[in-house]
Design an enzyme around this catalytic site. Structure first.
Site, PDB file in Angstrom:
ATOM      1  N   LYS A 131     -17.429   0.265   5.434  1.00 14.32           N
ATOM      2  CA  LYS A 131     -18.250  -0.649   4.512  1.00 14.32           C
ATOM      3  C   LYS A 131     -19.567  -0.477   4.336  1.00 14.32           C
ATOM      4  O   LYS A 131     -20.161  -0.450   3.182  1.00 14.32           O
ATOM      5  CB  LYS A 131     -17.806  -2.050   4.911  1.00 14.32           C
ATOM      6  CG  LYS A 131     -18.128  -3.137   3.484  1.00 14.32           C
ATOM      7  CD  LYS A 131     -17.583  -4.545   3.838  1.00 14.32           C
ATOM      8  CE  LYS A 131     -17.953  -5.520   2.680  1.00 14.32           C
ATOM      9  NZ  LYS A 131     -17.074  -6.743   3.080  1.00 14.32           N
TER      10      LYS A 131
ATOM     11  N   GLU B  86       0.750  -1.178   0.027  1.00 13.75           N
ATOM     12  CA  GLU B  86       0.068   0.035  -0.086  1.00 13.75           C
ATOM     13  C   GLU B  86       0.870   1.102   0.121  1.00 13.75           C
ATOM     14  O   GLU B  86       0.345   2.354  -0.702  1.00 13.75           O
ATOM     15  CB  GLU B  86      -0.957   0.023   1.240  1.00 13.75           C
ATOM     16  CG  GLU B  86      -2.045  -0.901   0.975  1.00 13.75           C
ATOM     17  CD  GLU B  86      -1.753  -2.370   1.551  1.00 13.75           C
ATOM     18  OE1 GLU B  86      -0.783  -2.666   1.757  1.00 13.75           O
ATOM     19  OE2 GLU B  86      -2.642  -3.232   1.429  1.00 13.75           O
TER      20      GLU B  86
ATOM     21  N   MET C  45      24.996   6.360   2.654  1.00 13.94           N
ATOM     22  CA  MET C  45      24.994   7.849   3.517  1.00 13.94           C
ATOM     23  C   MET C  45      25.197   7.392   4.867  1.00 13.94           C
ATOM     24  O   MET C  45      25.982   8.387   5.639  1.00 13.94           O
ATOM     25  CB  MET C  45      23.646   8.185   3.307  1.00 13.94           C
ATOM     26  CG  MET C  45      23.410   9.825   3.992  1.00 13.94           C
ATOM     27  SD  MET C  45      24.798  10.710   3.153  1.00 13.94           S
ATOM     28  CE  MET C  45      23.687  11.706   2.038  1.00 13.94           C
TER      29      MET C  45
ATOM     30  N   PHE D 127     -12.423  -7.023  13.322  1.00 12.21           N
ATOM     31  CA  PHE D 127     -11.399  -7.537  12.286  1.00 12.21           C
ATOM     32  C   PHE D 127     -10.797  -6.591  11.386  1.00 12.21           C
ATOM     33  O   PHE D 127     -11.639  -5.669  10.587  1.00 12.21           O
ATOM     34  CB  PHE D 127     -11.940  -8.759  11.644  1.00 12.21           C
ATOM     35  CG  PHE D 127     -10.905  -9.186  10.555  1.00 12.21           C
ATOM     36  CD1 PHE D 127      -9.609  -9.838  10.977  1.00 12.21           C
ATOM     37  CD2 PHE D 127     -11.047  -9.151   9.173  1.00 12.21           C
ATOM     38  CE1 PHE D 127      -8.641 -10.119  10.160  1.00 12.21           C
ATOM     39  CE2 PHE D 127     -10.130  -9.723   8.459  1.00 12.21           C
ATOM     40  CZ  PHE D 127      -8.754 -10.197   8.977  1.00 12.21           C
ATOM     41  N   GLN D 128      -9.499  -6.473  11.246  1.00 13.18           N
ATOM     42  CA  GLN D 128      -9.021  -5.291  10.340  1.00 13.18           C
ATOM     43  C   GLN D 128      -9.463  -4.016  10.745  1.00 13.18           C
ATOM     44  O   GLN D 128      -9.632  -3.032   9.742  1.00 13.18           O
ATOM     45  CB  GLN D 128      -9.135  -5.672   8.950  1.00 13.18           C
ATOM     46  CG  GLN D 128      -8.240  -6.817   8.571  1.00 13.18           C
ATOM     47  CD  GLN D 128      -8.110  -7.051   7.187  1.00 13.18           C
ATOM     48  OE1 GLN D 128      -9.023  -6.692   6.349  1.00 13.18           O
ATOM     49  NE2 GLN D 128      -6.897  -7.733   6.909  1.00 13.18           N
TER      50      GLN D 128
END
Ligand SMILES: Cc1ncc(C[n+]2csc(CCOP(=O)(O)OP(=O)(O)O)c2C)c(N)n1
Lengths: 191, 582
Positions: B162, B50, B479, B112-113
């Site tokens: 949702k 993502e 670096m 959930f999630q």
């Protein structure tokens, strides 16, 4: 940033959209930028869609300037005013539950009377006093009551309002009319 | 018209003129993907992680000037996206990010999630929304695009439960957005503009210090006009590269920690410094008390909170860079009347700047044996004519690209400036490429940075995004190694990436083309081969791992303390004794 004057307390009045999450936006700003909030109080205004926050914050002039700008940058903030150096009235409410030993009862009531505090609860063991005033008055009251044994003390945090003008009538709430943004990019995708 | 929330989302995107969405589906946003199945006119690019969707949206936005869009599901997908949101926030990149959320009746139940998405993104977005009712969807999305693109641009996040996506509601689409609490100032204050014009005309040693805001405001034309009118040298920040052509006689290149000697010296000795769309970042100023100590500072910025945040500004001008510069040029012309735009006194300044340029150019030691990274960038610049769309990871290779690529035009440079996000390169390059398949997009990456998002080679292959990645491969976190070498007495710790994976094989495993070059004499032909390959390519360039980025201003030091070559032992010992570095 270079230091300006000595840090001092400022009373900042913030008008915000009364929307979901607005309090955490303001509170989050203070913690994220490391500003010291001393008190914060919130309530609705005449317009139910708008709330007023009164924030007391300590800082030098540069810190306060940034606090004001950062507050203003929040999308839900409508207006930010630093009342500190303007003519304004500040009040706070305090509730104090104090031990009411028989030998102190008269003294407590006398002090309450001097400070125009109300006794709002009485039992054999304690009084609850309610007092309003500016910071200095409430501090003085608390100091006088402290020797009697304060069980618990609750303060609202400050609220503040600008004083009325000496001459012309002042604008009234609700807040100023929304202005349509002039950015050409916006008008472009109107349906 | 009534429709399910999911359709409203796509309908709204269409009305906002969105043509590409970068995303990755999951339970909470499946209603949207179900509508997407046969929705016309919207390209969806399926990323592999993502954060990549967020960075791709950034690349799209930065190079097109439009708002970039990404769409991911709830919980872990939203938290994966956070880095890209903060990245876009720090660099003022306009994106709108959609995340899924559990149904409203489950919010707060540790479903959930579930994650507190708006709670998490609040400090790393310009604004965010949780949509609780379908009828708010249209207006909120409209507002989200408006906020992302106007004022100081930035990321806006919209969280979509949702049930709101499933339920039907009236689709409302406001003609205009009117927000009483949000009215950015676009036109600068005329009095302040006049003060600035007067200061510039009088000035003997002026410098323009230009940041990414000039690019966001498409103000490069106005900038060139001002610079040329008064013959003022121009230095840009990392984000401002491309706002002024690198080959212009007035160009000083980049300033700051790894800026050119002459840019830092010119700023230090300036008597009037005009900051335009820049924010006095600590990597630019070095020690603030020693930054441009004798200068009257004029600051043009759309964000009032940027002004006098780090440095006290004498003439603040809040407004859109383009409008303010246009007004400033006009005011300068008026102020000049018939006078010569470049007084004799300023010729001495030009002489001084030219002298610094001649004596201390950017330089590095050539080698016939081992490839010098700076040389790779020089060749890239030459072979692409300074016209490629350039993207980088974070580290030495990023600084070398900034220093040595000869940028000619704006909006062709994407780099993670404010946040310094390793892994930014490849996904951002995908977004740049998705905006236009005919672009030549080159991602100069480090072996460390590239590894953080190399899975996106799969996206490049499957979505036909022929991004060219050049890995400046120094077998380590270069670096960090440089800091340990210069500041921590060569106590190298946790920096080795010893030759794995084999980048050529990895590219091939993803269906891309892999090339490798190890000798200086082969660099140019390898780059040519890469440029002419019509597919995603990874060119693994094995470079000198001891090379350091110079000049370097030690962290916390003044810009005039910059070192131009590896420091002597005394300097290093002094560095090791202090807490912050030097
Ligand atoms: C996500 C993230 N983690 C850690 C860092 C700290 N960091 C800055 S540069 C760097 C090394 C980069 O190595 P590489 O990508 O190979 O580039 P090089 O410096 O070698 O060119 C690291 C670890 C960072 N900027 N970003």
């Amino acid at each position: 940033m270079q230091n300006g004057q000595e840090p001092r307390k400022h009373t900042i009045s913030v008008l915000v959209e009364n929307k979901f999450g607005v309090l955490s936006r303001v509170a989050g700003l203070f913690s994220a930028r490391g500003y010291n909030i001393e008190s914060l109080s919130v309530g609705e205004t005449l317009d139910a869609a708008v709330s007023r926050m009164t924030i007391v914050v300590r800082g030098d002039e540069f810190v306060i300037e940034q606090v004001m700008k950062q507050l203003h940058k929040l999308i839900d903030v409508i207006k930010v005013t630093d009342l500190t150096d303007d003519s304004h009235v500040e009040r706070e409410l305090v509730l104090i539950r104090v031990n009411a030993e028989p030998q102190h009862r008269a003294e407590i009531l006398r002090v309450a009377d001097i400070f125009r505090a109300k006794v709002v609860d009485v039992t054999g063991m304690s009084f609850v006093l309610e007092a309003t005033g500016d910071e200095g008055k409430l501090e003085a009251l608390i100091e006088l009551i402290r020797p009697m044994g304060i069980q618990e003390l609750v303060r609202t945090g400050k609220v503040a309002i600008a004083r009325g003008p000496k001459t012309k009538a002042r604008k009234t709430e609700p807040v100023k009319r929304p202005r349509v943004p002039e950015d050409p990019r916006v008008v472009g995708f109107a349906d | 018209m009534k429709m399910p929330g999911a359709r409203m989302v796509l309908e709204a995107l269409k009305r906002e003129g969105v043509d590409v969405v970068f995303g990755l589906p999951g339970g909470a946003v499946l209603p949207i993907y179900d509508v997407l199945y046969d929705f016309e006119g919207l390209r969806h690019i399926l990323v592999r992680q993502e954060a990549a969707a967020g960075h791709a949206a950034e690349g799209y936005a930065r190079t097109t000037g439009k708002v970039g869009v990404c769409l991911v599901t709830s919980g872990p997908a939203a938290t994966n996206l956070v880095t890209a949101l903060q990245d876009a926030y720090m660099d003022s990149i306009p994106i709108v990010a959609f995340t899924g959320q559990v149904p409203t009746h489950l919010i707060g139940n540790d479903a959930f999630q579930e994650a507190d998405n708006v709670g998490i993104t609040r400090p790393c977005t310009k604004h965010n929304f949780l949509v609780k009712d379908g009828k708010d969807l249209g207006p909120i999305i409209r507002e989200a695009f408006h906020l992302a693109a106007t004022g100081r641009p930035g990321p806006v996040h919209v969280d979509l439960p949702k049930d709101v996506l499933v339920k039907e509601a009236e689709f409302l689409w406001p003609e205009r957005i009117v927000l009483r609490s949000y009215n950015p100032t676009y036109d600068g204050h005329p009095g302040q503009i006049k003060r600035a014009a007067r200061a510039l005309v009088r000035s003997k040693r002026p410098v323009l210090y230009v940041g990414g805001g000039v690019i966001s405001a498409d103000a490069n034309g106005e900038l060139a006009e001002l610079a040329e009118l008064l013959q003022i040298p121009v230095t840009t920040t990392l984000m401002g590269l491309g706002a002024f052509p690198a080959d212009h006689a007035l160009s000083l290149g980049m300033l700051g920690m790894h800026g050119t000697y002459f840019a830092n010296m010119a700023v230090h000795h300036s008597d009037v410094l005009v900051a335009i769309g820049a924010r006095f970042d600590d990597r630019v100023t070095g020690k603030v008390d020693a930054f441009a100590p004798g200068a009257e500072i004029i600051h043009i910025d759309i964000d009032p909170s940027s002004i006098s945040k780090n440095i006290k500004v004498h003439v603040p001008i809040v407004g859109d860079c383009r409008r303010v510069l246009r007004a400033l040029v006009r005011a300068v012309r008026e102020e000049l009347g018939g006078a010569a735009p470049v007084p004799d006194a300023r010729r001495a300044w030009h002489g001084q700047v030219d002298d610094w340029k001649r004596r201390f150019p950017l330089r590095y030691e050539w080698s016939d044996e081992v490839i010098k990274p700076q040389y790779v960038i020089e060749e890239l610049s030459r072979l692409t004519g300074g016209d490629a769309w350039m993207v980088t990871g974070v580290g030495q290779h990023q600084m070398w690209t900034a220093q040595h690529y000869r940028f000619r035009s704006p909006r062709r440079w994407c780099t993670s400036g404010g946040l310094g996000t390793m892994g930014y390169g490849l996904p951002t390059a995908m977004g740049v490429q998705a905006a236009d398949p005919s672009r030549l997009v080159v991602n100069v990456d480090g072996d460390g940075s590239f590894a953080m998002n190399s899975q996106e080679l799969a996206t490049c292959f499957t979505e036909n995004l022929p991004v060219k990645t050049v890995i400046i491969n120094n077998s380590g976190h270069g670096m960090v190694r440089q800091w340990q070498r210069i500041i921590y007495k060569e106590r190298y710790c946790a920096i080795d990436l010893p030759g794995i994976p084999d980048w050529v094989k990895l590219a091939e495993a993803y269906g891309c083309v892999g090339l490798r070059v190890t000798r200086p004499s082969e660099v140019a032909s390898a780059i040519e081969k890469m440029l002419s390959t019509p597919a995603p390519v990874v060119l693994d360039v094995c470079v000198d791992k001891d090379e350091c980025v110079f000049p370097m201003v030690p962290a916390g030091g003044a810009n005039t303390d910059m070192i131009l070559a590896p420091p002597t032992r005394e300097v290093r010992d002094k560095a090791a004794r202090s807490q912050t570095g030097f």
